[in-house]
Design a protein around this motif. Structure first.
Motif, short mmCIF file in Angstrom:
data_model
loop_
_atom_site.label_atom_id
_atom_site.label_comp_id
_atom_site.label_asym_id
_atom_site.label_seq_id
_atom_site.Cartn_x
_atom_site.Cartn_y
_atom_site.Cartn_z
N GLU A 32 0.80 51.11 105.12
CA GLU A 32 -0.67 51.11 105.33
C GLU A 32 -1.08 49.82 106.03
O GLU A 32 -1.73 49.66 106.84
CB GLU A 32 -1.49 51.41 103.91
CG GLU A 32 -1.29 52.86 103.33
CD GLU A 32 -2.11 53.05 102.09
OE1 GLU A 32 -2.67 53.96 102.02
OE2 GLU A 32 -1.76 52.05 101.33
N ILE A 89 -2.77 49.25 109.58
CA ILE A 89 -3.85 48.87 109.83
C ILE A 89 -3.93 47.63 111.11
O ILE A 89 -4.72 47.37 112.08
CB ILE A 89 -4.69 48.46 108.67
CG1 ILE A 89 -5.16 49.49 107.58
CG2 ILE A 89 -5.87 47.41 108.77
CD1 ILE A 89 -5.26 49.16 106.52
N ASN A 108 -10.82 55.19 108.61
CA ASN A 108 -9.91 56.17 107.76
C ASN A 108 -10.48 57.32 107.58
O ASN A 108 -11.83 57.54 107.65
CB ASN A 108 -9.49 55.68 106.43
CG ASN A 108 -10.67 55.33 105.60
OD1 ASN A 108 -11.35 56.24 105.34
ND2 ASN A 108 -10.54 54.23 104.85
N TYR A 115 -13.71 52.81 106.54
CA TYR A 115 -12.95 51.87 107.08
C TYR A 115 -11.85 51.19 106.15
O TYR A 115 -12.35 51.00 105.23
CB TYR A 115 -13.59 50.73 107.93
CG TYR A 115 -14.26 51.09 109.39
CD1 TYR A 115 -13.48 51.02 110.35
CD2 TYR A 115 -15.45 51.85 109.38
CE1 TYR A 115 -14.06 51.46 111.92
CE2 TYR A 115 -16.16 52.01 110.56
CZ TYR A 115 -15.09 51.92 111.60
OH TYR A 115 -15.92 52.45 112.92
N ASP A 116 -10.72 51.24 106.49
CA ASP A 116 -9.82 50.45 105.94
C ASP A 116 -9.89 48.84 106.40
O ASP A 116 -10.05 48.73 107.67
CB ASP A 116 -8.42 50.75 106.11
CG ASP A 116 -7.96 52.16 105.43
OD1 ASP A 116 -8.67 52.67 104.69
OD2 ASP A 116 -7.01 52.84 105.77
#
Length: 114
Positions: free
Chosen positions: A20, A24, A43, A86-87
């Protein structure tokens, strides 16, 4: 439920795996502040998630843990609603351990418009 758990960042709001983090950083947008690199990526879940990277360059374990606590608190109290969907992956730079919660918030809000 004890007080510490009640105010903790839930598991669903955390970025955990290296896969992950890599995604990103590859596909996300980079923002720079004097003490942090901030990557953001939309996301599908619609919930803001946070991932932290604090290396030994920042300082010893006490300093690194303090930086992580302050960043999580900043995200939990203020930024989570601003970056919903959002990540957010934050990389701390040397000197970050000297900042207060208010100073971290000021740097982050400069990026996310608060």
């Amino acid at each position: 439920m004890d007080k510490a758990r009640r105010f903790a960042l839930p598991d669903a709001a955390r970025i955990k795996t290296g896969k992950e983090f890599s995604l990103i950083r590859k596909r996300g947008r980079l923002y720079r502040t004097p003490h942090f690199l901030v990557y953001t990526l939309k996301n599908p879940s619609g919930q803001g998630r946070l991932g932290l990277t604090v290396s030994r360059k920042v300082g010893n374990a006490i300093r690194r843990n303090r930086v992580k606590r302050v960043l999580r608190e900043c995200f939990r109290l203020y930024l989570r609603h601003q970056v919903g969907g959002y990540d957010v992956s934050i990389i701390a730079r040397p000197g970050a351990h000297l900042l207060s919660l208010a100073q971290v918030l000021e740097e982050m809000q400069g990026r996310f418009g608060g």
